[in-house]
Enzyme design. Structure first.
Site, PDB file in Angstrom:
ATOM      1  N   CYS A  58       7.699  87.047  53.196  1.00 19.23           N
ATOM      2  CA  CYS A  58       8.742  86.009  53.116  1.00 19.23           C
ATOM      3  C   CYS A  58      10.162  86.570  53.093  1.00 19.23           C
ATOM      4  CB  CYS A  58       8.507  85.140  51.885  1.00 19.23           C
ATOM      5  SG  CYS A  58       6.870  84.405  51.836  1.00 19.23           S
ATOM      6  N   THR A 100       1.295  74.528  48.753  1.00 15.86           N
ATOM      7  CA  THR A 100       2.706  74.841  49.002  1.00 15.86           C
ATOM      8  C   THR A 100       3.014  75.345  50.414  1.00 15.86           C
ATOM      9  OG1 THR A 100       2.316  77.042  48.102  1.00 15.86           O
ATOM     10  CG2 THR A 100       3.253  75.392  46.600  1.00 15.86           C
ATOM     11  N   THR A 109       0.968  88.067  41.408  1.00 14.08           N
ATOM     12  CA  THR A 109       2.093  87.753  42.296  1.00 14.08           C
ATOM     13  C   THR A 109       3.352  87.394  41.497  1.00 14.08           C
ATOM     14  OG1 THR A 109       1.506  85.412  42.435  1.00 14.08           O
ATOM     15  CG2 THR A 109       0.583  86.857  44.124  1.00 14.08           C
ATOM     16  N   ASN A 121       6.732  75.774  50.440  1.00  9.72           N
ATOM     17  CA  ASN A 121       7.209  77.140  50.615  1.00  9.72           C
ATOM     18  C   ASN A 121       7.250  77.463  52.106  1.00  9.72           C
ATOM     19  OD1 ASN A 121       7.701  79.866  50.625  1.00  9.72           O
ATOM     20  ND2 ASN A 121       5.926  80.441  49.371  1.00  9.72           N
ATOM     21  N   SER A 156       6.362  89.511  49.810  1.00  9.50           N
ATOM     22  CA  SER A 156       5.216  90.218  49.228  1.00  9.50           C
ATOM     23  C   SER A 156       5.030  91.552  49.906  1.00  9.50           C
ATOM     24  CB  SER A 156       3.956  89.373  49.374  1.00  9.50           C
ATOM     25  OG  SER A 156       4.056  88.240  48.554  1.00  9.50           O
ATOM     26  N   GLU A 207       6.236  85.754  59.351  1.00  2.99           N
ATOM     27  CA  GLU A 207       4.919  86.348  59.151  1.00  2.99           C
ATOM     28  C   GLU A 207       3.862  85.532  59.882  1.00  2.99           C
ATOM     29  OE1 GLU A 207       3.116  85.507  55.108  1.00  2.99           O
ATOM     30  OE2 GLU A 207       2.359  84.229  56.713  1.00  2.99           O
ATOM     31  N   ARG A 256      -2.103  85.746  39.366  1.00  2.00           N
ATOM     32  CA  ARG A 256      -0.975  85.970  38.456  1.00  2.00           C
ATOM     33  C   ARG A 256      -0.239  87.293  38.701  1.00  2.00           C
ATOM     34  NH1 ARG A 256       0.121  82.477  34.780  1.00  2.00           N
ATOM     35  NH2 ARG A 256       1.153  83.969  33.412  1.00  2.00           N
ATOM     36  N   HIS A 277      14.175  82.851  46.578  1.00  2.00           N
ATOM     37  CA  HIS A 277      12.960  82.495  47.316  1.00  2.00           C
ATOM     38  C   HIS A 277      12.197  81.488  46.453  1.00  2.00           C
ATOM     39  CE1 HIS A 277       9.354  82.616  49.621  1.00  2.00           C
ATOM     40  NE2 HIS A 277       8.645  83.131  48.634  1.00  2.00           N
TER      41      HIS A 277
END
Lengths: 342, 388, 134
Positions: free
Chosen positions: A111, A152, A202, A267, A297, A79, A200, A235
């Site tokens: 991701c 991250t 996510t 991440n 996502s 991405e 949240r 993930h």
């Protein structure tokens, strides 16, 4: 989905840049607390998702021993490509020396693009359209300074050389299952430098719903249960999420811990679950079953079941060396490396 | 081949000439050389302009016609000669050949560079046009960095201390004090050199020749012309030679020698039938201190790895074993790149005609100049003899 | 500058820059980087392209503290002459190491990195650099 011909991984590789910034250093600047990881990888000034992808791919190709001319596909999931328009896949293919007779494509699904590349490469090999294919997940994650993502957002890549299953294969790719819905938990509009996210939101409706649905879907489709797996890799946007997903699915913590690397490198987005898989392959013995579940996502998850073969353990990737090889930078140097100083 | 003589010489001071353009500097030096020659400028049959960077820094090429016109000499054949930092020497070489061949009786050469028109980063980029754009400039190596790699290699290979080589800069500054044409007429201490900022490790700022503007010119003629236009102190260009080396430093078999200089020097010494020990005054291309020391070693004034001893022992000053850069050299007289090769000959001419004032080398008969282009991918040398 | 933003100029060098394609002289056995048709050492017009080994050692190096055009904001960075395992020498950047930790003779290995951008909206020029082996 089950592939019409048995396919396997004949080589794999990973790449993590040498630089690290500790989350405590980011906390020092922005005053945050309770950082989700210990430290994260930071690319050098001259690194991007393309260069990292190349390093991982070269390692996979070398490990496989496959002839360059047999590589029929280079699928790059990311991405954070250096160009909005102009494929990374062509540069990587040229640098690997596998051009021009090759299917080369950049793929984007937040991701999840790396695992999707792995599934598609496997399908291309299974259909005998190509002899071998390279699937790469790579990202140089961007985060607005001070945003919670900054703690991250890491950098890294992983690559897998897929061929028809042979006695020398590292692992068989047993089956795969994809689960997607339109769930906008995180996005970056065209021309925007940094992504936006929904805090949240996510979590439950995005990460957990898709990861768990894909994992369950795969197990139901082929009749496997959590106890059939020796390792499970999710993930890893932080350390907490994969542990909680494992718990909800009924995997013991011991099965998920070996594949967790985000505490040390952050991440790595499209590379995240795949670097986790590399970590597991580097310690697995022949005949072990591995479940990999990505999350992208937007949103979706790929669940992939692998069974290690005789080739596993004969050759290891450089990942453990790369995880140990580090140069710590302070926040000032970090902003220079990330190109935030203009 | 005909014998070639220096009939006149002229130069501007080297420095930051904010109020003078490239063409004005060239015209000033050229007309001053013609005046020194004592001839009418209409007598000059051809003009050679030594310059490296006008295309990059001024966006100006076609200097031959431009300088000829602005000097009131339009009509004659006139060309720019370019060979990186050896452009000046190469222009003198071409002028020499033009007279030696018998094609012309009297020609002029002017070396000119105007560096202060541009930003330092643009000057860096312009200097780098002397290097391989595809495989040297591409990797971010600067001109200083390339010389720094040669320097580091040399220091390691021979176990030489940097301060011994850096002393070369101290010497040059001391010499420049008495030179009215020099850019820096002040002394520096070794401590100043060694504590000046690193430019490209290990090279420090005060080991580098400065950026500056300047022009130097010569009028050359053959024997018949000289008879018609005699002058008192006479200097002959006894040899003018040039050579190249493999272009990129990393492709050369040895990083610590200057093959193009060795080749050109051997050729010139042979043609002039002169042994190196007979050289009374030497002009070394000390764009960086290390190049000054390498020049001494290539000519055999010191064994390899020991050229620094001559510097430290004070043997480069007038009265020493080999008086070198007695007017300040590139380091302190200045290094207006495309003019440097002409300034070197101008400085030798100054010595051989006993115009060097307090820096005069007694009984100077033979002068020798080595002018490097790139990291000595090109070298042009001139051997001058005083004619009594 | 016209020449620093030329796309074809970079494009035609891509194999040599991406894969360290050098040339071996069939007459004098010299190996040079990059590949070309004529040997710079013996003049023979008999060169064959070969991919050079990815490992070597540092012959000499410098630290660029005043960057040339195209490298602004990257300073300080290291440039070095690297001697590869087969004796070929390349000029390259050294990365992933502090300047004070570099030593002559240090073992290095090739990596694929960005060199420069022709412009903020121009193409990115990639190539081989070297990092410490250990």
């Amino acid at each position: 989905m089950i592939f019409s011909t048995k396919v396997g991984i004949s080589g794999y590789g990973a790449y993590v840049p040498v630089y690290r910034v500790r989350d405590s250093e980011i906390e020092r600047i922005w005053g945050g607390e309770g950082a989700p990881v210990e430290e994260k990888s930071v690319p050098g000034l001259d690194e991007d998702s393309l260069t990292m992808a190349f390093e991982a791919a070269r390692e996979a190709l070398t490990m496989s021993g496959v002839n360059r001319e047999d590589v029929g596909a280079v699928l790059v999931g990311s991405e954070s490509p250096p160009y909005a328009v102009k494929p990374s896949a062509t540069v990587i293919s040229e640098a690997l020396g596998v051009t021009p007779k090759v299917i080369a494509i950049d793929m984007e699904f937040a991701c999840k693009a790396g695992t999707t590349a792995l599934i598609l490469a496997s399908a291309l090999v299974a259909s005998k359209a190509i002899k071998c294919g390279l699937a790469i997940g790579t990202d140089n994650a961007q985060a607005k300074p001070g945003d919670e993502l900054e703690y991250t957002a890491g950098a890294g890549a992983a690559a897998f050389l897929i061929s028809e299953l042979s006695s020398d294969s590292v692992a068989e790719i047993e089956c795969a299952f994809s689960y997607v819905t339109d769930t906008p938990d995180f996005w970056r509009r065209e021309g925007e430098k940094y992504p936006r996210h929904t805090y949240r939101f996510t979590g439950e409706p995005a990460y957990f719903h898709h990861v768990i649905s894909a994992a369950k879907g795969l197990m139901e489709e082929v009749g496997l249960k959590p106890s059939d797996f020796d390792y499970v890799v999710f993930h890893q946007p932080n350390v907490r999420f994969p542990l909680r997903a494992a718990q909800q699915l009924g995997f013991s913590t011991e099965r998920v811990k070996p594949g967790i690397v985000c505490d040390k490198i952050g991440n790595t987005y499209a590379a995240s679950s795949l670097i986790g898989l590399v970590r597991v392959l580097d310690q697995a013995k022949p005949g072990q079953r591995i479940l990999v579940v990505s999350f992208g996502s937007g949103a979706g998850s790929d669940a992939i079941s692998l069974v290690t073969r005789e080739g596993v353990g004969k050759r290891r990737s450089s990942l453990s060396t790369l995880l140990e090889r580090k140069i710590y930078v302070d926040y000032g140097a970090y902003t220079k490396l990330k190109g935030l100083l203009g | 081949m005909k014998r070639v003589y220096i009939l006149g010489a002229g130069a501007t001071k080297v420095g930051e000439h904010w109020d003078k353009s490239l063409r004005e500097l060239a015209v000033e030096a050229l007309l001053s050389a013609i005046k020194d020659a004592g001839i009418d400028k209409r007598e000059v049959e051809a003009l050679y302009v030594g310059n490296m960077m006008s295309g990059e820094l001024q966006g100006q090429e076609h200097l031959g016609s431009l300088i000829a016109t602005w000097s009131g000499m339009a009509g004659i054949p006139a060309f720019k000669v370019e060979a990186a930092c050896a452009s000046g020497g190469a222009a003198v070489h071409q002028a020499f050949l033009a007279v030696a061949s018998g094609a012309y009786d009297c020609v002029a050469v002017v070396g000119v560079e105007k560096m202060t028109d541009a930003l330092p980063s643009d000057v860096t980029a312009a200097l780098l046009t002397a290097e391989d754009q595809e495989y040297t400039v591409f990797v971010g190596a600067t001109f200083v960095a390339l010389n720094a790699m040669v320097y580091r290699y040399y220091l390691s290979k021979y176990g030489v201390k940097q301060e011994h080589v850096a002393q070369f800069a101290v010497h040059c500054h001391r010499m420049a004090v008495a030179n009215p044409y020099a850019q820096f007429r002040r002394e520096v201490k070794l401590e100043d050199v060694m504590s000046s900022p690193l430019i490209a490790d290990p090279i420090r700022l005060l080991e580098c020749a400065p950026t500056g503007d300047g022009a130097a010119a010569l009028v050359l003629c053959d024997e018949e012309y000289l008879k018609r236009n005699p002058r008192d102190e006479l200097v002959e260009i006894a040899a003018s030679a040039a050579a190249t080396d493999i272009f990129s430093v990393h492709e050369r078999k040895d990083l610590s020698t200057v093959a193009s200089f060795r080749r050109a020097a051997e050729c010139a010494l042979k043609r002039a039938k002169v042994e190196p020990e007979r050289i009374d005054v030497l002009e070394a291309h000390d764009a960086f201190t290390i190049l000054g020391v390498l020049t001494l070693e290539e000519l055999g004034f010191a064994p390899r790895g020991e050229g620094w001893r001559l510097v430290v022992e004070g043997q480069l000053a007038p009265g020493g074993k080999i008086p070198t850069n007695t007017m300040g050299g590139l380091k302190a007289r200045g290094h207006p790149v495309g003019a440097t090769g002409v300034y070197q000959v101008f400085d030798l001419f100054t010595q051989l005609t006993e115009r060097a004032g307090s820096n005069q080398v007694d009984n100077a008969e033979i002068g020798f100049a080595g002018n490097f282009g790139g990291v000595a991918g090109t070298t042009v040398v001139h051997l001058l003899k005083r004619v009594r | 500058m016209v020449w620093s933003e030329s796309v074809p100029r970079f494009w035609r060098e891509r194999a040599r820059k991406y894969r360290l394609v050098g040339g071996r002289c069939r007459k004098c056995n010299s190996i040079v980087y990059p590949h070309r048709s004529v040997c710079p050492h013996c003049g023979a017009e008999n060169m064959e392209p070969i991919e050079l080994p990815r490992r070597g050692k540092v012959v000499t190096f410098s630290v660029v503290r005043h960057p040339p055009r195209g490298f602004e904001g990257k300073e300080p960075f290291l440039v070095a002459v690297i001697e590869l395992e087969n004796g070929a020498r390349v000029l390259s950047q050294l990365v992933d190491v502090h300047p004070e930790d570099v030593k002559e003779g240090m073992e290095v290995v090739a990596v694929f990195r960005r060199y420069r951008e022709q412009a903020p909206n121009g193409i990115i020029e990639y190539g081989i650099k070297f990092r410490p082996l250990k």
